[in-house]
Scaffold this motif. Structure first.
Motif, short mmCIF file in Angstrom:
data_model
loop_
_atom_site.label_atom_id
_atom_site.label_comp_id
_atom_site.label_asym_id
_atom_site.label_seq_id
_atom_site.Cartn_x
_atom_site.Cartn_y
_atom_site.Cartn_z
N THR A 144 21.98 37.90 43.27
CA THR A 144 21.94 37.16 42.18
C THR A 144 22.80 35.58 42.12
O THR A 144 23.46 35.53 43.03
CB THR A 144 22.33 37.68 40.87
N ILE A 145 22.38 34.79 41.43
CA ILE A 145 23.18 33.47 41.37
C ILE A 145 24.10 33.15 40.10
O ILE A 145 23.50 33.39 38.82
CB ILE A 145 22.66 32.12 41.75
N LEU A 146 25.25 33.15 40.16
CA LEU A 146 26.04 33.07 38.87
C LEU A 146 26.70 31.32 38.87
O LEU A 146 26.92 30.88 39.56
CB LEU A 146 27.20 33.94 38.69
N ILE A 147 26.04 30.80 37.49
CA ILE A 147 26.32 29.50 37.15
C ILE A 147 27.43 29.34 36.31
O ILE A 147 27.31 29.66 35.14
CB ILE A 147 24.98 28.65 36.91
N PRO A 148 28.79 28.92 36.83
CA PRO A 148 29.78 28.92 36.05
C PRO A 148 29.34 27.61 34.81
O PRO A 148 28.57 27.06 34.81
CB PRO A 148 31.01 28.41 36.73
N GLU A 149 30.30 27.56 33.83
CA GLU A 149 30.00 26.79 32.72
C GLU A 149 29.85 25.53 33.46
O GLU A 149 30.94 24.95 33.85
CB GLU A 149 31.28 26.68 31.66
N ALA A 150 28.98 24.64 33.15
CA ALA A 150 28.68 23.43 33.51
C ALA A 150 27.70 22.49 32.59
O ALA A 150 27.03 22.66 32.44
CB ALA A 150 27.87 23.32 34.91
N ALA A 171 28.54 41.26 53.29
CA ALA A 171 27.36 42.01 52.51
C ALA A 171 28.11 41.82 51.14
O ALA A 171 28.62 42.75 50.55
CB ALA A 171 27.49 43.50 52.88
N ASN A 172 28.11 40.56 50.58
CA ASN A 172 28.41 40.17 49.22
C ASN A 172 27.30 39.99 48.48
O ASN A 172 25.94 39.85 48.81
CB ASN A 172 29.29 38.76 49.04
N ASP A 173 27.29 40.37 47.12
CA ASP A 173 26.12 40.46 46.17
C ASP A 173 25.87 39.09 45.34
O ASP A 173 24.79 38.99 45.15
CB ASP A 173 26.44 41.49 45.20
N ILE A 174 27.00 38.32 45.20
CA ILE A 174 26.74 37.20 44.15
C ILE A 174 26.86 35.82 44.53
O ILE A 174 28.05 35.74 45.26
CB ILE A 174 27.62 37.58 42.69
N LEU A 175 26.19 35.04 44.74
CA LEU A 175 26.52 33.47 44.67
C LEU A 175 27.08 32.80 43.61
O LEU A 175 26.42 33.15 42.51
CB LEU A 175 25.07 32.84 45.14
N VAL A 176 28.14 32.12 43.71
CA VAL A 176 28.42 31.50 42.55
C VAL A 176 28.56 30.05 42.71
O VAL A 176 29.09 29.61 43.94
CB VAL A 176 30.22 31.83 42.37
N SER A 184 35.53 25.60 36.47
CA SER A 184 35.22 26.90 35.57
C SER A 184 34.83 27.92 36.55
O SER A 184 34.98 29.09 36.25
CB SER A 184 34.07 26.49 34.70
N LEU A 185 34.46 27.33 37.70
CA LEU A 185 34.16 28.37 38.88
C LEU A 185 35.52 29.52 39.04
O LEU A 185 35.38 30.72 39.35
CB LEU A 185 33.82 27.81 40.27
N LYS A 186 36.65 29.04 38.94
CA LYS A 186 38.04 29.78 39.24
C LYS A 186 37.97 30.88 38.11
O LYS A 186 38.41 32.07 38.46
CB LYS A 186 39.13 28.83 38.82
N VAL A 187 37.42 30.72 36.62
CA VAL A 187 37.46 31.79 35.84
C VAL A 187 36.28 32.98 36.38
O VAL A 187 36.66 33.97 36.28
CB VAL A 187 36.86 31.10 34.33
#
Length: 954
Positions: free
Chosen positions: A588-594, A512-517, A546-549
């Motif tokens: 939601t989807i979080l897109i790291p710096e790319a 039950a996780n909220d965010i896709l990274v 940048s996903l690690k951040v």
């Protein structure tokens, strides 16, 4: 039937209504622990040294593991023990297969599961892997030539010799001859990598004309090489001549047992895998292996050697099929000799191709092979030069190892996104130096795995050892020694019960996780760096992205998330305000710096926004697509999609409504995540961490751990919809309903969690009441216990004499026999009649080295594995003049140090014998030695007190 009806009526009986914590009771339920299955118990990697196993020894070992609370074993045959050569059994020989079949039958009788490593040692390889299917590499020569001259040179590459061995019989590289099988007993030599000095075969020679913006023309010169000589009249202009050569990587199977030594396979070749697996088909034909559950692969460790395995004979063909262009036209860019842009685009395509070959020619067909037998695969994808999320997703059970939670989440992410039930882990590998880890150390390592999403623990590990072997028996070089000879073994079952209870919740329901990274690998693969390949190792898997951040921020601030790959993202849909991935949902989807992103990925994201999703971009939208396919069409598509977006500045954010959804861009993560509407678990601010699962009935399980060094006591809110809750303590077995109250229209619960303690919360949307979870407040008037008798009951090298004492101190202070002793001592005293009126008593042990089993009037009431060493005793359990017995076990370290100081031989293993984890513990011969160790504190010291407790009422 009458009994069943009676129990059912008891469970659904509705008691008279009452008010508790300002909530109106609707019904009364009885909480219960989930039923424990073998899969919920911890399993262990089971090393077979030299496969020198006997039916008698197998049965004795399996029975001991069963008694200790293990749920299953994973058989991994490895190198042998010196002096036991007559007992060695060649891997996959008829005798070996019979021993496997016997193990399966005995395990089935005992209710233990069995997995099998698909190799002896690791990686996949063996004596049946010939040069034609072994791992390969390519190397190059480059010549700069000017037009108008005649270029004439010998096109040849002499391979530089490499010889790597693991503590075997030493030979000089000039004395090594191929094939290595000519050496006979390869156990004695322990080859790790071998390359001999010899010319390498030519792959191609091509000439490339330099232009203002890179290379403009290519001429294939391969057919002009005659007897190794190239003579070519150079046309007008500046040219670069590139020659590629192919060599055998030389990697040998690491830690292989007898019959398993040999070349590592070419992981990029389907025919190499098929030929490798044919050996197993032949060996297992006409044998009953139905009880075997999964096949296992240890991490991709081909390249933990000299150079990289970065080639396969059909690479050019595979590359063209996957990328729609001929790599032979872009060799300068492949070698980093073109413009920066071209270098980046071609190396990206090269690395993506390697990744796809590992997926399509190795992982998927291996899984299909296992599935055809009614089995599955457990796979450690980390370490490979591939998109590990896709490799994990192609596995039935992804398996991770390591210690850092964000990187550990890689395997769990792939499992969660693709709807897999189990995520396993190689757990507690070499936590400390040999013989210095206790069960508390292991528990903390396991808890890290749990918090990352792992729910199927495999210890690393247990070595098969004959009953008659001299102490400490047969051991593996890189392990916490989960073996019956470990002086802590009797308390191992307490740890295993804790793991089983925890996993009974963690295997239930779904994540039950909220965010896709987004796993933004394109920038990483487009940076040339110093090597052709980029590997994703378990301890640093996300570190270069940048996903690690993003992962660090989310994990540290109480947000639940999973990583998702480009390929997995294509299967995501948006329905009813949720992002759906094979049965799991996200907000939601979080897109790291790319800077770079495949055009099809960006298009998918935009389509999801159009359907209603909220997308969170860190810093900016991608600027271009990677690879040669992204140079024009892909980048143009991204630009076209971006032009459809109309952004407005709102504070520190840029916002664009698109279709039914929203796209948000911001420099700082807090600006993005708070806007998403996802709420963090606020208790992270108090040093608590958690993992959450959604039950089939819509309620939730939380596994919560206090990771701080102080007691947490207070009210916590959970970011789910619930009205009442139950608490379960997986270490003690305590259970009960939680104190709840309404706080600002949100239900909160009361918990008290000691440092490093864990608790499971079960939520209910309805109101349930019943027996409350027992929390206590400490009162004054502690009673210090004294007058101790200490009896040494188990261990060695000898059992020291009993000791009587008023003041407890480390038993090594009592003399040399005590300094050398590793084992168990029983501390006994009489608890006087206690006049204090109280609800319970807290037994507190100041210092324990290392674990303590507590007995009251000869009844076991609990075992303590880590600080704070405290145990609650119900007041009714004390009657006056009660006998308190504390069985304390120390580490193996003191006895090992004694043996080393006496020059006793216990390190007698082939291949690696016996590596130290820390440099200061290496002897003159370079291997582990404890001869300089001082005696380590053992037993009880400080005070043992009983402290009155009052039941907490909220």
């Amino acid at each position: 039937m009458k009994h069943f009806i009676f129990l059912s009526l008891c469970l659904i009986t509705v008691f008279s209504s009452c008010e508790q914590n300002n909530l109106q009771q609707k019904e009364t339920g009885k909480i219960s622990w989930p039923e424990i299955t073998p899969e919920m118990k911890p399993w262990t990697r089971w090393w077979w040294h030299g496969s020198a196993v006997t039916e008698k020894g197998l049965t004795a070992s399996l029975e001991a593991y069963k008694e200790a609370g293990l749920g299953g074993v994973e058989i991994t045959p490895i190198y042998g023990v010196k002096g036991e050569e007559k007992q060695f059994i060649d891997f996959l020989s008829p005798d070996w297969t019979e021993k496997l079949v016997y193990t399966l039958k005995e395990s089935e009788r005992l209710g233990l599961g069995v997995d099998l490593a698909n190799a002896s040692g690791w990686p996949f390889g063996g004596p049946w892997v010939g040069a034609e299917t072994a791992s390969r590499y390519f190397t190059s020569q480059v010549f700069n030539v000017a037009g108008g001259e005649t270029f004439s040179t010998n096109i040849a590459y002499m391979q530089q010799p490499v010889l790597r061995m693991q503590d075997g019989k030493k030979v000089q590289i000039n004395d090594v001859k191929e094939p290595l099988s000519t050496y006979g007993d390869l156990q004695e030599y322990a080859f790790d990598q071998v390359r001999l000095e010899k010319p390498l075969p030519l792959i191609l020679v091509s000439a490339h004309k330099s232009g203002q913006d890179g290379f403009t023309e290519k001429i294939d010169l391969t057919n002009q090489v005659e007897d190794g000589q190239l003579t070519w009249v150079v046309p007008e202009g500046e040219w670069v001549i590139c020659a590629l050569f192919e060599g055998l990587h030389g990697k040998q199977v690491e830690r292989a047992g007898p019959g398993g030594e040999g070349n590592v396979i070419d992981h990029f070749s389907r025919s190499a895998l098929d030929g490798y697996l044919d050996k197993f088909d032949t060996a297992f034909k006409n044998h009953d292996l139905n009880y075997l559950r999964y096949y296992f692969n240890d991490s991709y460790e081909v390249d933990d050697a000299h150079g990289e395995a970065n080639w396969t004979p059909d690479f050019f063909t595979a590359f063209q099929q996957l990328n729609d262009y001929d790599l032979r036209n872009y060799i300068p860019a492949l070698l980093g000799r073109d413009t920066e842009e071209m270098n980046g685009r071609v190396i990206y395509d090269y690395r993506w191709t390697i990744s796809q070959l590992l997926l399509e020619n190795y992982t998927k067909p291996w899984q299909k092979w296992a599935s055809a037998q009614g089995k599955g695969i457990r796979n450690q994808a980390h370490g490979s030069p591939a998109n590990v999320l896709d490799l994990y997703a192609a596995s039935d059970v992804p398996e991770i190892e390591g210690r850092e939670i964000v990187n550990l989440k890689s395997a769990a992410s792939a499992a969660h996104v693709t709807g897999k039930k189990l995520i396993s882990s190689e757990s507690a590998t070499w936590l400390n130096e040999h013989f210095e880890s206790n069960w508390g150390d292991v528990k903390n390592a396991v808890d890290n795995m749990f918090l990352s999403g792992v729910n199927h623990i495999f210890y690393h590990g247990t070595a098969y050892s004959p009953q008659e072997a001299m102490w400490p028996g047969w051991l593996f070089y890189a392990a916490v020694h989960f073996t019956p000879t470990n002086s802590l073994w009797d308390d191992f079952k307490t740890l295993n019960q804790y793991v089983a209870r925890s996993q009974s919740f963690l295997q239930a329901g779904r994540p039950a996780n909220d965010i896709l990274v987004y796993f933004n690998v394109a920038d990483h693969w487009s940076e040339r760096g110093n090597y052709m390949l980029k590997h994703f190792h378990s301890n640093t898997l996300f570190d270069d992205l940048s996903l690690k951040v993003c992962g660090d921020y989310l994990s540290e601030n109480g947000y639940s998330w999973d990583a998702i790959s480009d390929q997995q993202l294509q299967d995501v849909t948006y329905e009813v305000n949720q992002l759906l991935t094979n049965g799991n949902s996200y907000k939601t989807i979080l897109i790291p710096e790319a800077s770079l992103m495949p055009a099809e990925t960006f298009e998918k994201l935009i389509n999801l926004a159009n359907e209603g999703a909220t997308l969170l971009f860190v810093k900016d939208l991608p600027k271009a697509a990677p690879g040669m396919g992204g140079k024009a069409e892909g980048t143009q598509k991204i630009a076209h999609l971006k032009n459809e977006l109309s952004f407005k500045q709102e504070g520190n954010r840029c916002m664009a409504a698109y279709g039914k959804g929203l796209i948000v861009v911001a420099e700082e993560l807090p600006e993005l995540v708070t806007y998403s509407g996802v709420q963090p678990e606020s208790f992270y601010n108090d040093g608590l961490q958690s993992i959450r699962r959604l039950k089939d009935d819509g309620n939730y399980y939380y596994f919560i751990k206090n990771t701080s060094d102080t007691l947490f006591k207070g009210w916590i809110a959970l970011q789910v919809d619930y009205t009442s809750a139950a608490l379960y303590n997986p270490m003690t077995g305590a259970e009960g309903y939680a104190f709840t109250k309404s706080d600002e229209r949100k239900t909160v619960i009361y918990v008290s969690i000691r440092p490093e303690e864990s608790i499971v919360v079960e939520t209910f949307k309805d109101i349930y009441t019943g027996e409350l979870y027992p929390f206590y407040e400490i009162l004054d008037n502690a009673v210090a216990l004294s007058d101790w008798k200490i009896d040494f009951i188990k261990g060695g090298p000898i059992l020291p004499e009993s000791v009587s004492t008023e003041k407890l101190q480390s038993w090594v202070n009592y003399g040399s026999d005590y300094e050398h002793f590793s084992g168990t001592a029983e501390y006994m005293t009489i608890i006087p009649s206690l006049s204090e009126s109280t609800d319970a008593w807290l037994l507190r042990l100041d210092n324990v080295h290392e674990s303590a089993a507590i007995y009251l009037n000869d009844k076991h009431i609990g075992t303590l594995l880590n600080a704070p060493y405290e145990l609650e005793i119900p007041v009714e359990a004390l009657h006056g003049n009660d006998t308190l017995k504390i069985a304390v076990s120390n580490l193996m370290a003191n006895r090992i140090a004694y043996m080393d100081k006496q020059g006793m031989t216990w390190r007698k293993f082939y291949n690696i014998n016996f590596a130290a984890r820390r440099a200061e513990n290496r002897g003159e011969d370079g291997i582990f030695s404890a001869r300089n160790w001082n005696p380590k504190a053992s037993g009880l010291s400080g005070e043992v007190t009983l402290i009155p407790l009052k039941r907490t009422i909220k």
